[in-house]
Design a protein around this motif. Sequence first.
Motif, PDB file in Angstrom:
ATOM      1  N   PRO A  55       0.826  -1.209   0.000  1.00 40.87           N
ATOM      2  CA  PRO A  55       0.000   0.000   0.000  1.00 40.87           C
ATOM      3  C   PRO A  55       0.860   1.259   0.000  1.00 40.87           C
ATOM      4  CG  PRO A  55      -0.645  -1.495   1.773  1.00 40.87           C
ATOM      5  CD  PRO A  55       0.620  -2.022   1.187  1.00 40.87           C
ATOM      6  N   PHE A  56       0.412   2.275  -0.723  1.00 37.72           N
ATOM      7  CA  PHE A  56       1.105   3.563  -0.719  1.00 37.72           C
ATOM      8  C   PHE A  56       0.072   4.667  -0.569  1.00 37.72           C
ATOM      9  CE2 PHE A  56       0.171   2.598  -5.110  1.00 37.72           C
ATOM     10  CZ  PHE A  56      -0.261   3.797  -5.645  1.00 37.72           C
ATOM     11  N   GLU A  57       0.521   5.801  -0.043  1.00 40.70           N
ATOM     12  CA  GLU A  57      -0.376   6.902   0.262  1.00 40.70           C
ATOM     13  C   GLU A  57      -0.456   7.892  -0.894  1.00 40.70           C
ATOM     14  OE1 GLU A  57      -1.273   9.873   3.990  1.00 40.70           O
ATOM     15  OE2 GLU A  57       0.791   9.235   3.649  1.00 40.70           O
ATOM     16  N   ILE A  58      -1.671   8.339  -1.155  1.00 45.45           N
ATOM     17  CA  ILE A  58      -1.941   9.388  -2.130  1.00 45.45           C
ATOM     18  C   ILE A  58      -2.495  10.569  -1.344  1.00 45.45           C
ATOM     19  CG2 ILE A  58      -3.317  10.038  -4.140  1.00 45.45           C
ATOM     20  CD1 ILE A  58      -3.485   6.909  -4.656  1.00 45.45           C
ATOM     21  N   ASP A  91     -17.704  16.362  -5.021  1.00 41.18           N
ATOM     22  CA  ASP A  91     -17.362  14.941  -4.958  1.00 41.18           C
ATOM     23  C   ASP A  91     -15.923  14.752  -5.406  1.00 41.18           C
ATOM     24  OD1 ASP A  91     -20.003  14.279  -4.265  1.00 41.18           O
ATOM     25  OD2 ASP A  91     -20.589  14.155  -6.366  1.00 41.18           O
ATOM     26  N   VAL A  92     -15.243  13.806  -4.773  1.00 40.92           N
ATOM     27  CA  VAL A  92     -13.896  13.421  -5.162  1.00 40.92           C
ATOM     28  C   VAL A  92     -13.936  11.930  -5.480  1.00 40.92           C
ATOM     29  CG1 VAL A  92     -11.480  13.231  -4.460  1.00 40.92           C
ATOM     30  CG2 VAL A  92     -12.877  15.111  -3.607  1.00 40.92           C
ATOM     31  N   THR A  93     -13.402  11.562  -6.642  1.00 39.82           N
ATOM     32  CA  THR A  93     -13.350  10.158  -7.051  1.00 39.82           C
ATOM     33  C   THR A  93     -11.934   9.843  -7.503  1.00 39.82           C
ATOM     34  OG1 THR A  93     -15.636  10.289  -7.827  1.00 39.82           O
ATOM     35  CG2 THR A  93     -14.326   8.426  -8.604  1.00 39.82           C
ATOM     36  N   ALA A  94     -11.395   8.724  -7.022  1.00 39.98           N
ATOM     37  CA  ALA A  94     -10.066   8.268  -7.452  1.00 39.98           C
ATOM     38  C   ALA A  94     -10.227   6.930  -8.164  1.00 39.98           C
ATOM     39  CB  ALA A  94      -9.133   8.119  -6.257  1.00 39.98           C
ATOM     40  N   ARG A  95      -9.588   6.832  -9.329  1.00 37.72           N
ATOM     41  CA  ARG A  95      -9.651   5.609 -10.129  1.00 37.72           C
ATOM     42  C   ARG A  95      -8.241   5.167 -10.482  1.00 37.72           C
ATOM     43  NH1 ARG A  95     -14.061   8.155 -14.126  1.00 37.72           N
ATOM     44  NH2 ARG A  95     -15.865   7.925 -12.768  1.00 37.72           N
ATOM     45  N   PHE A  96      -8.079   3.865 -10.550  1.00 38.28           N
ATOM     46  CA  PHE A  96      -6.823   3.306 -11.031  1.00 38.28           C
ATOM     47  C   PHE A  96      -7.171   2.352 -12.165  1.00 38.28           C
ATOM     48  CE2 PHE A  96      -3.284   0.235 -10.951  1.00 38.28           C
ATOM     49  CZ  PHE A  96      -2.263   1.125 -11.273  1.00 38.28           C
ATOM     50  N   ASN A  97      -6.597   2.603 -13.333  1.00 39.19           N
ATOM     51  CA  ASN A  97      -6.919   1.828 -14.538  1.00 39.19           C
ATOM     52  C   ASN A  97      -8.431   1.726 -14.734  1.00 39.19           C
ATOM     53  OD1 ASN A  97      -4.254   1.500 -15.231  1.00 39.19           O
ATOM     54  ND2 ASN A  97      -4.055  -0.484 -14.259  1.00 39.19           N
ATOM     55  N   GLU A 129       0.331  -3.827 -10.481  1.00 40.13           N
ATOM     56  CA  GLU A 129       0.642  -3.460 -11.862  1.00 40.13           C
ATOM     57  C   GLU A 129       0.752  -1.948 -12.031  1.00 40.13           C
ATOM     58  OE1 GLU A 129      -2.691  -5.185 -13.896  1.00 40.13           O
ATOM     59  OE2 GLU A 129      -3.979  -3.491 -13.457  1.00 40.13           O
ATOM     60  N   SER A 130       1.476  -1.541 -13.038  1.00 41.20           N
ATOM     61  CA  SER A 130       1.558  -0.130 -13.404  1.00 41.20           C
ATOM     62  C   SER A 130       0.256   0.278 -14.075  1.00 41.20           C
ATOM     63  CB  SER A 130       2.727   0.102 -14.353  1.00 41.20           C
ATOM     64  OG  SER A 130       3.950  -0.243 -13.733  1.00 41.20           O
ATOM     65  N   GLY A 131      -0.015   1.579 -14.077  1.00 41.70           N
ATOM     66  CA  GLY A 131      -1.237   2.041 -14.726  1.00 41.70           C
ATOM     67  C   GLY A 131      -1.474   3.521 -14.517  1.00 41.70           C
ATOM     68  N   VAL A 132      -2.705   3.946 -14.821  1.00 44.50           N
ATOM     69  CA  VAL A 132      -3.062   5.363 -14.767  1.00 44.50           C
ATOM     70  C   VAL A 132      -3.938   5.628 -13.544  1.00 44.50           C
ATOM     71  CG1 VAL A 132      -4.258   7.246 -15.947  1.00 44.50           C
ATOM     72  CG2 VAL A 132      -2.923   5.593 -17.269  1.00 44.50           C
ATOM     73  N   LEU A 133      -3.496   6.587 -12.729  1.00 46.42           N
ATOM     74  CA  LEU A 133      -4.264   7.073 -11.595  1.00 46.42           C
ATOM     75  C   LEU A 133      -4.993   8.331 -12.036  1.00 46.42           C
ATOM     76  CD1 LEU A 133      -4.932   7.199  -8.505  1.00 46.42           C
ATOM     77  CD2 LEU A 133      -2.911   8.664  -8.313  1.00 46.42           C
ATOM     78  N   SER A 134      -6.308   8.379 -11.831  1.00 47.10           N
ATOM     79  CA  SER A 134      -7.117   9.559 -12.138  1.00 47.10           C
ATOM     80  C   SER A 134      -7.804  10.009 -10.866  1.00 47.10           C
ATOM     81  CB  SER A 134      -8.196   9.245 -13.175  1.00 47.10           C
ATOM     82  OG  SER A 134      -7.629   8.805 -14.367  1.00 47.10           O
ATOM     83  N   ILE A 135      -7.724  11.291 -10.580  1.00 43.07           N
ATOM     84  CA  ILE A 135      -8.458  11.858  -9.453  1.00 43.07           C
ATOM     85  C   ILE A 135      -9.332  12.970 -10.013  1.00 43.07           C
ATOM     86  CG2 ILE A 135      -8.330  12.937  -7.186  1.00 43.07           C
ATOM     87  CD1 ILE A 135      -5.583  11.625  -6.868  1.00 43.07           C
ATOM     88  N   ILE A 186      -7.017  15.163 -12.668  1.00 47.32           N
ATOM     89  CA  ILE A 186      -5.566  14.989 -12.802  1.00 47.32           C
ATOM     90  C   ILE A 186      -5.309  13.517 -13.096  1.00 47.32           C
ATOM     91  CG2 ILE A 186      -3.363  14.951 -11.554  1.00 47.32           C
ATOM     92  CD1 ILE A 186      -4.186  17.418 -10.086  1.00 47.32           C
ATOM     93  N   GLU A 187      -4.457  13.252 -14.075  1.00 46.16           N
ATOM     94  CA  GLU A 187      -4.049  11.878 -14.368  1.00 46.16           C
ATOM     95  C   GLU A 187      -2.539  11.769 -14.188  1.00 46.16           C
ATOM     96  OE1 GLU A 187      -7.361  10.189 -17.470  1.00 46.16           O
ATOM     97  OE2 GLU A 187      -5.332  10.504 -18.202  1.00 46.16           O
ATOM     98  N   LYS A 188      -2.134  10.673 -13.564  1.00 43.85           N
ATOM     99  CA  LYS A 188      -0.713  10.390 -13.360  1.00 43.85           C
ATOM    100  C   LYS A 188      -0.438   8.954 -13.756  1.00 43.85           C
ATOM    101  CE  LYS A 188       0.351  14.014 -10.474  1.00 43.85           C
ATOM    102  NZ  LYS A 188       1.475  14.844 -10.387  1.00 43.85           N
ATOM    103  N   GLN A 189       0.647   8.746 -14.484  1.00 45.96           N
ATOM    104  CA  GLN A 189       1.084   7.388 -14.821  1.00 45.96           C
ATOM    105  C   GLN A 189       1.880   6.838 -13.646  1.00 45.96           C
ATOM    106  OE1 GLN A 189       0.435   5.441 -17.574  1.00 45.96           O
ATOM    107  NE2 GLN A 189       1.556   3.806 -16.529  1.00 45.96           N
ATOM    108  N   LEU A 190       1.478   5.684 -13.116  1.00 45.69           N
ATOM    109  CA  LEU A 190       2.173   5.066 -12.003  1.00 45.69           C
ATOM    110  C   LEU A 190       2.987   3.877 -12.495  1.00 45.69           C
ATOM    111  CD1 LEU A 190      -0.610   4.977  -9.255  1.00 45.69           C
ATOM    112  CD2 LEU A 190       1.015   6.797  -9.790  1.00 45.69           C
TER     113      LEU A 190
END
Length: 94
Positions: free
Chosen positions: A18-21, A36-42, A69-75, A87-91
């Motif tokens: 686990p890692f903190e965002i 509203d705040v929504t966080a998505r991974f892939n 796995e690596s992927g895209v984080l969207s908040i 905001i999108e970040k490649q992890l």
Amino acid sequence: MIIQPVVTLPDEIKKDEPFEIQTLFKNPSDRNRQFDVTARFNEQTFFSAKVNDGFSVNPYLSFFLKTSESGVLSIIWQDQGGQRFEIEKQLEVS
């Protein structure tokens, strides 16, 4: 109206640990602090929250993700007036 949020991630993301965002965003209007705040991974939602008048004017949110796995984080932040900011970040997972 939401002003550009800041997202902080660790320098290294390890597989299956686990890692903190962390997010911090400024909301200049005291009258419109509901959003509203929504966080998505892939494209899969893993965190969501409704922020209202009970939060500070400039809310700080922290949450965790664990992935193998690596992927895209969207908040995504969306206020009650329909304004949306994403905001999108490649992890990269090591």
